[in-house]
Design an enzyme around this catalytic site. Sequence first.
Site, PDB file in Angstrom:
ATOM      1  CD  GLU A   1     -16.683   1.938 -32.895  1.00 23.47           C
ATOM      2  OE1 GLU A   1     -16.108   1.115 -33.628  1.00 23.47           O
ATOM      3  OE2 GLU A   1     -17.863   2.291 -33.059  1.00 23.47           O
TER       4      GLU A   1
ATOM      5  CD  GLU B   1     -17.897   6.239 -35.340  1.00 22.10           C
ATOM      6  OE1 GLU B   1     -18.318   5.201 -35.872  1.00 22.10           O
ATOM      7  OE2 GLU B   1     -16.724   6.373 -34.979  1.00 22.10           O
TER       8      GLU B   1
HETATM    9  C1  GAL Z   1     -17.415   2.314 -36.391  1.00 25.15           C
HETATM   10  C2  GAL Z   1     -16.034   2.930 -36.408  1.00 25.15           C
HETATM   11  C3  GAL Z   1     -15.867   3.857 -37.587  1.00 25.15           C
HETATM   12  C4  GAL Z   1     -16.333   3.188 -38.845  1.00 25.15           C
HETATM   13  C5  GAL Z   1     -17.753   2.740 -38.650  1.00 25.15           C
HETATM   14  C6  GAL Z   1     -18.341   2.082 -39.865  1.00 25.15           C
HETATM   15  O1  GAL Z   1     -17.501   1.204 -35.572  1.00 25.15           O
HETATM   16  O2  GAL Z   1     -15.790   3.666 -35.232  1.00 25.15           O
HETATM   17  O3  GAL Z   1     -14.506   4.227 -37.688  1.00 25.15           O
HETATM   18  O4  GAL Z   1     -15.523   2.103 -39.123  1.00 25.15           O
HETATM   19  O5  GAL Z   1     -17.808   1.821 -37.614  1.00 25.15           O
HETATM   20  O6  GAL Z   1     -19.660   1.636 -39.626  1.00 25.15           O
END
Ligand code: GAL
Length: 665
Positions: A152, A310
């Site tokens: 990110e 994710e």
């Molecule tokens: C994302 C990030 C992850 C984790 C996740 C939690 O933005 O890439 O590493 O922190 O959020 O929601």
Amino acid sequence: MTTTWQPVPGLAFGGDYNPEQWPRETWDDDVRLMREAGVSIVTLGVFSWGLLEVADDAWDLGWLDEVIDLLHANGIAVDLATPTASPPIWLHHDHPEILPVNRSGLRYHQGGRLQWCPSSPVFRDYATRVATVLGRRYATHPAVRLWHVSNELGGGNRHCYCEVSSEHFRRWLEQRYGTVAALNDAWGTAFWGHRYASFDQVICPLDSETTQNPGLLLDFDRFSSDALLEHFLAEKTALREAGVTAPITTNLMVGVRPSVADYASWAPHLDVIANDHYTIAADPRRERDLGYAADRSRGLASGQPWLLMEHSPGAVNWQPRNRAKAPGELVRNSLAHIARGADGALFFQWRASLAGAEQWHSAMVPHAGTRTRIWREVCELGGILQRIGEVAGSVVAGAQAAILADDVSGWAWGHGQKPLNGFPLHSLARAWSEALTDRGVTSDVVPPEAPLSGYRLVVVPGLYLASDATAEAVAEAARGGATVLVTHLSGVVDEHSRVREGGYPGAFRDLVGAFAEEYLPLQADERVSLDTGWTATDWTESLVVTDAEVVGRYESGPLAGSPALTRREVGTGTAWYCSAGLEADSLDRLVATVLTDAGIAPDVPVAPGLEAVRRISDDHAWLFLLNHSTDPVTVDATGQDLVTATGATGHITLAAGGVAVVRER
Ligand code: GAL
């Protein structure tokens, strides 16, 4: 229609795997459970730099070898990250100059993540070295099917205001403008007499107590996006030079709000568009937020399949009230992304951490272990993804509507003082997306530079900044037969954030045949009515009609009797202008009106709470049906439901919260 980036056959399923947080014996349990759930790929190493390079140029890669081999032996592929999102303590300790500086000029301290200045040559050297070491070691490992640069980018270090960044910014400006006179002209520095005599006098827009020049702020945003992209490309190049031939990507943060970087300019550099999306528990229609983000991810992928890198199995830990997902929501969320073009659904993260900053984030294996609803739903999802694996490589069926969305425009609206300060202009695009979805019309959310031919409806929702090229492309779409709908606060400024002279919506004024002389935003609790029976909040403007038909007028409020909504015939198409901030029910009725004007009928079944999207390949069509409501719903469908392996002859009934993926006949 086949694509080449897919890391595993069928749809990818898995998540971020952080084995370094667990004892060795847990790894065996992990791979056993991964197999049980049907996990096909895990993202490895995202935050493990400090455990791989344990001191400057001292490496401990043995444990990573072992994990990758273990996964491979169990048939699980690896999306290997360069671990640069989380610099080791020793690196921050030895080189505090890589830490970013905030707008107040204060340098951050060690202990967080993404804490590096994108312009720092020192950081760049360390980051490309770790990428090279990993690239050389694992380029040919058969398990490593995808590479994931950092994490990110921009999520924690979007802007750095240090002296190194200022110097980089000056070089960037010199390249963009050539002469300081051109820069002064673009930014309008005659205002407050803030002329620059040379590029040397420019600094990052550190806090200056009062509001600052919008041109400077916008260029600093653009520069910051480019500096991060430069960093991404440096790591990507290091991987390629180390022998990596697998696809390389990074996980974006595409959503309804303007992104942290100008992803339209990043997209051509990614081998696959990968996105992270998290629903907001307090949003009662969070599935529509998800749908918009997924449609926008597909827009960045030019309509081709992309990857959901994710999302969360349950609650997150960073919202004010982190509520668990409702039963079935995990499955519906994943399938909604896949319906909208994702060729896989990955989660953050595999096993819930016991310690560390994210100990309260949900995971595929929760703190309570496998005797849990999350685990059962994870396994259920794994089974469904295997049964619908044949959709991989297909595309979302021809959307009839395009919604224009642009990060740079969003940044320009967000800077400094505006007629309606703090107004979330980006919410207009989501409102249109939501209303079109509710009416069974599939839409693509695309950057303004995207080709618009082929769309019967083009929506320009609050596109505050529009270039001449965008204005021309939209006008061309109308001349060519499309229905164009422009909302208030579109085309107001040019690419330097300078107001377009002659009345708003400047860039689209001639197209719509009307202009606003003045803006009259409403007070927070104010509501006005239109003679169409609709209501508006937040926004009205005094419209002068030059060459258009008035379709609706304000009926109450400061503009009672004045035009609110116009329509103009243009070539073989039409151009509508809506000056009012319509409430949801009224917007729905406007959407119905322009759909009729455009001759668009629903392309998927419609029912309250139903989300329906179709994917197609050369040979097949699959209708995704997701019932977000608490009542059963029956819709028209004929074919084979791959989720339940049952036939549908004419119609199918979905239980409350139920899903179906019908291979259509
Ligand atoms: C994302 C990030 C992850 C984790 C996740 C939690 O933005 O890439 O590493 O922190 O959020 O929601």
